[in-house]
Design an enzyme around this catalytic site. Structure first.
Site, PDB file in Angstrom:
ATOM      1  CD  GLU A  46      39.314  52.603   1.707  1.00  0.00           C
ATOM      2  OE1 GLU A  46      40.091  52.806   2.665  1.00  0.00           O
ATOM      3  OE2 GLU A  46      38.164  53.079   1.639  1.00  0.00           O
ATOM      4  CG  ASN A 193      35.003  51.014   7.144  1.00  0.00           C
ATOM      5  OD1 ASN A 193      35.967  50.598   7.783  1.00  0.00           O
ATOM      6  ND2 ASN A 193      34.938  52.268   6.691  1.00  0.00           N
ATOM      7  CD  GLU A 194      36.351  54.653   9.923  1.00  0.00           C
ATOM      8  OE1 GLU A 194      36.007  55.718   9.374  1.00  0.00           O
ATOM      9  OE2 GLU A 194      37.522  54.423  10.274  1.00  0.00           O
ATOM     10  CE1 TYR A 266      44.581  54.810   9.421  1.00  0.00           C
ATOM     11  CE2 TYR A 266      42.333  55.218  10.135  1.00  0.00           C
ATOM     12  CZ  TYR A 266      43.234  54.602   9.276  1.00  0.00           C
ATOM     13  OH  TYR A 266      42.780  53.771   8.287  1.00  0.00           O
ATOM     14  CD  GLU A 322      40.116  51.662   8.335  1.00  0.00           C
ATOM     15  OE1 GLU A 322      40.407  52.873   8.423  1.00  0.00           O
ATOM     16  OE2 GLU A 322      39.122  51.239   7.716  1.00  0.00           O
ATOM     17  CD  GLN A 371      44.081  51.889   2.848  1.00  0.00           C
ATOM     18  OE1 GLN A 371      44.170  51.541   1.677  1.00  0.00           O
ATOM     19  NE2 GLN A 371      43.017  52.547   3.305  1.00  0.00           N
TER      20      GLN A 371
HETATM   21  O1  AHR Z   1      42.212  54.180   5.671  1.00  0.00           O
HETATM   22  C1  AHR Z   1      41.586  55.308   5.171  1.00  0.00           C
HETATM   23  C2  AHR Z   1      40.181  55.503   5.725  1.00  0.00           C
HETATM   24  O2  AHR Z   1      40.239  55.734   7.092  1.00  0.00           O
HETATM   25  C3  AHR Z   1      39.242  54.325   5.610  1.00  0.00           C
HETATM   26  O3  AHR Z   1      38.627  54.251   4.382  1.00  0.00           O
HETATM   27  C4  AHR Z   1      38.242  54.610   6.669  1.00  0.00           C
HETATM   28  O4  AHR Z   1      37.661  53.440   7.192  1.00  0.00           O
HETATM   29  C5  AHR Z   1      39.018  55.382   7.716  1.00  0.00           C
HETATM   30  O5  AHR Z   1      38.371  56.509   8.130  1.00  0.00           O
END
Ligand code: AHR
Length: 515
Positions: A46, A193-194, A266, A322, A371
Site C-alpha cells: 500500500e 476496500n473495507e 489482524y 489483509e 504488508q
Molecule cells: O494495512 C493497513 C490498513 O488496514 C489498510 O489500509 C486497511 O485496509 C486496513 O484497515
C-alpha cells in the site's frame, strides 16, 4: 489421538503431551485434499509509510542500485519467495487513489495528499506503469483495487480499459505513449476496500448496490489474461457483508459476477489501537498474541459456513487479502507509518495462519499478508541502502514448496502449551504433495519454553529441510545482526519406519520426505 480436524474444532480440548515424549505424526497420502493455491502466499503493498516509497521505489537517480527506479535488493529477495501476486495500491489508500495522477511523465504528475497515512505528500511517481514493472521484475501477478469510496465506476472502467485493451482506443494510445503498447494482464481486481469502514462506511446494502455497478462496468479487455473480481467482505466476525454479498451473488443476473469475497483480520492481541510491543516481550505476551491469531480459524469457519449456504459448489473464493500482526509502532517511527519489528513470534504466527488457510484450501484460495516491506508484518525492512529479511520472510521462503501443492491430511496429537489462563496447541502441522513430486511436512512448535519431539511414521528414508528458531521469544533481525533469526538445516534418517525430529522452542520447520 487428536487429528488436525480435532485440533481445529476444539483448540482447548487437546490433551497434554508429556514433556520429552515424542508426538506421533502420520501423513495420510491416500486422501489428497484441495490444491493449496499459490495465491495464498500473496503480498500487499500500500502507499503507506515507507512501504512503496523507499521500500520498493527509490527512483532511477538513486545511489541505491535499482532498475528503472525499483530497488534491486528488494526485487532479488522477493523473487526468492516466488511471490504469486501483489495487492496494490491499498488498503484505505485505494479508495482515495485516482489512477490518472500516476501516469505520464513523472515530473508532471501532481503532488497529492495521503490523509489516511500520516497526511504526507503522495508524489504519484509510483503509478500504474511502475507497479506493473515491479510485479514483472519479481515475477508476480497484479491484484489491483479500484476506488469505490471516492471514485466513480467510469474512472475504474477507464483504468481497466487503459491497462488491458489491445484495441487502438484513445486510452490504449495513451498507454502506448507512456511506454507500454502491449496490454497488461491483471489477474485480480478488488472492488473497493473495507467499504464498511475507511472505504465509505457503507451498509451492506449500500455496498451491494455499488458492487453490482462496478462488477458490471469494470471490464478486462485482455482475453488472454482473465481478471477475477473480488468483492469487499467481512470485517473480522461481522457477517453482514458476507450475507449481503453472497445473497446478491446468488440472485445475480447475466450482467455481473464476482469470483471472490474478501476477509480482513489482524492479529492485534487486545483492544484498539494496537498495544502489543514488537520486541521486549515475554512468554505471556507471546501466548496472548498467538491465541489471538488462532481466532482466524473461527472466522474462517463462520464465513465459510455462510458462503457454503449460498455457494455449495465453492465457486466464490474466500480471499483473506489483509492478515498479519499489527503491533505498537516502532518507537520514534513516524505516526501513521505502521512500522514494527518482526520477531520469531511473527514467524510462528505466519506459519499458523498459512496452515489454517491450507486446511480450507477448497474455499480459501487467495491471501495477502499485510504488508510486504517496512509496514506491519513485513517480509523486508529497509534503511537507506540496507535491507534485512525478517523471520516472517524466512517462513514464506521455507513454505515455497507448498505453493500449488496438494493438501495431505496429517494426524497428530497437538498437545498443549499453557501460560496462565491461556492454553494453546503445542504443535501444528500440515503436509502436501508438492509440484516437485515430493511430500512436504511443515511443523510448528508453538511452545516457547520447551522443544518438541516428533516421531513420523513414514516409508521415507529421511527427512531433509530447514528449521527456523531463535534464542529468545522476542528475537529479531536487525541491520547490525541480520541473521540472528535464520533457518538452519534439519535432517533426520528413518529407523524402523520412524523419523524423529526435534523442534526447538518457538520454531517452524519444513522438511521434504525422501524415499
Ligand atoms: O494495512 C493497513 C490498513 O488496514 C489498510 O489500509 C486497511 O485496509 C486496513 O484497515
Amino acid at each position: 489421538m487428536f487429528s488436525v480436524r480435532a485440533l481445529l474444532i476444539g483448540l482447548t480440548a487437546c490433551v497434554g503431551v508429556a514433556q520429552g515424549e515424542p508426538v506421533a505424526v502420520k501423513i495420510d497420502a491416500d486422501k489428497p485434499g484441495a490444491k493449496i493455491d499459490r495465491h495464498l502466499f500473496g503480498q500487499f503493498a500500500e502507499h503507506l509509510g515507507r512501504g512503496v516509497y523507499e521500500g520498493v521505489w527509490v527512483g532511477p537517480d538513486s545511489p541505491i542500485p535499482n532498475t528503472r527506479g525499483i530497488r534491486n535488493d528488494v526485487v532479488a529477495a522477493l523473487k526468492e519467495l516466488r511471490v504469486p501476486n501483489v495487492r496494490w495500491p491499498g488498503g484505505c489508500f485505494a479508495d482515495e487513489y485516482h489512477w490518472r495522477n500516476g501516469i505520464g511523465p513523472q515530473a508532471e504528475r501532481p503532488a497529492t495528499l495521503n490523509p489516511n497515512w500520516g497526511g504526507v505528500i503522495e508524489p504519484n511517481t509510483f503509478g500504474t506503469h511502475e507497479f506493473m514493472d515491479f510485479v514483472q521484475q519479481i515475477g508476480a501477478e497484479a491484484y489491483i483495487s479500484v476506488n469505490v469510496g471516492s471514485g466513480t465506476p467510469h474512472e475504474a472502467a477507464d483504468w481497466f480499459e487503459y491497462m488491458t485493451t489491445d484495441q487502438p482506443t484513445t486510452l490504449a494510445k495513451q498507454r502506448a505513449a507512456n511506454g507500454h503498447p502491449e496490454p497488461y494482464g491483471i489477474s485480480f481486481m478488488g472492488i473497493g476496500n473495507e467499504s464498511w469502514g475507511c472505504g465509505g462506511s457503507m451498509t451492506p446494502e449500500q455496498y451491494v448496490s455499488q458492487l453490482r455497478i462496478y462488477a458490471r462496468y469494470t471490464r478486462n479487455y485482455n482475453a488472454k489474461h482473465p481478471t477475477l473480481k473480488i468483492a469487499v467482505g467481512p470485517d473480522t466476525a461481522d457477517t453482514g457483508y458476507t450475507e449481503a454479498v453472497m445473497k446478491a451473488w446468488k440472485e445475480r443476473n447475466w450482467s455481473w459476477d464476482i469470483d471472490g469475497l474478501s476477509l480482513h483480520y489482524y492479529t492485534v492481541g487486545g483492544g484498539w489501537p494496537p498495544k502489543f510491543d514488537a520486541t521486549g516481550f515475554g512468554p505471556k505476551e507471546y501466548a496472548a498474541l498467538v491465541k489471538h491469531t488462532l481466532r482466524m480459524n473461527e472466522l474462517l469457519n463462520t464465513h465459510v459456513a455462510i458462503m457454503d449456504r449460498y455457494d455449495p459448489e465453492k465457486k466464490i473464493a474466500l480471499v483473506v487479502d489483509e492478515w498479519g500482526s499489527w503491533l505498537a509502532p516502532t518507537p520514534g517511527s513516524k505516526e501513521g507509518f505502521l512500522e514494527q519489528q518482526n520477531s520469531i513470534r511473527d514467524a510462528v504466527i505466519a506459519a499458523l495462519n498459512i496452515n489454517m488457510f491450507a486446511r480450507k484450501a477448497d474455499r480459501v484460495r487467495i491471501a495477502n499478508i499485510a504488508q510486504m516491506v517496512n509496514v506491519l508484518q513485513a517480509m523486508i525492512l529497509t534503511e537507506r541502502d540496507k535491507l534485512v529479511l525478517t523471520p516472517t520472510y524466512h517462513v514464506f521462503h521455507m513454505y515455497v514448496p507448498f505453493q500449488d501443492a496438494t493438501f495431505l491430511p496429517v494426524t497428530f496429537d497437538a498437545g498443549s502449551y499453557v501460560n496462565g489462563d491461556i492454553t494453546l496447541p503445542q504443535l501444528d502441522a500440515i503436509a502436501a504433495k508438492g509440484k516437485d513430486g515430493k511430500t512436504w511436512l511443515a511443523l510448528t512448535n508453538v511452545d516457547p519454553s520447551a522443544p518438541a519431539q516428533v516421531e513420523l511414521t513414514s516409508r521415507a528414508k529421511r527427512a531433509v529441510g530447514r528449521v527456523l528458531s531463535a534464542p529468545k521469544v522476542d528475537s529479531v533481525n536487525t541491520f547490525d545482526a541480520p541473521n540472528a533469526v535464520a533457518p538452519k538445516s534439519l535432517e533426520a534418517k528413518a529407523r524402523a519406519g520412524k523419523i524423529n525430529l526435534k523442534l526447538p522452542p518457538h520454531s517452524v520447520a519444513v522438511v521434504a520426505l525422501e524415499e
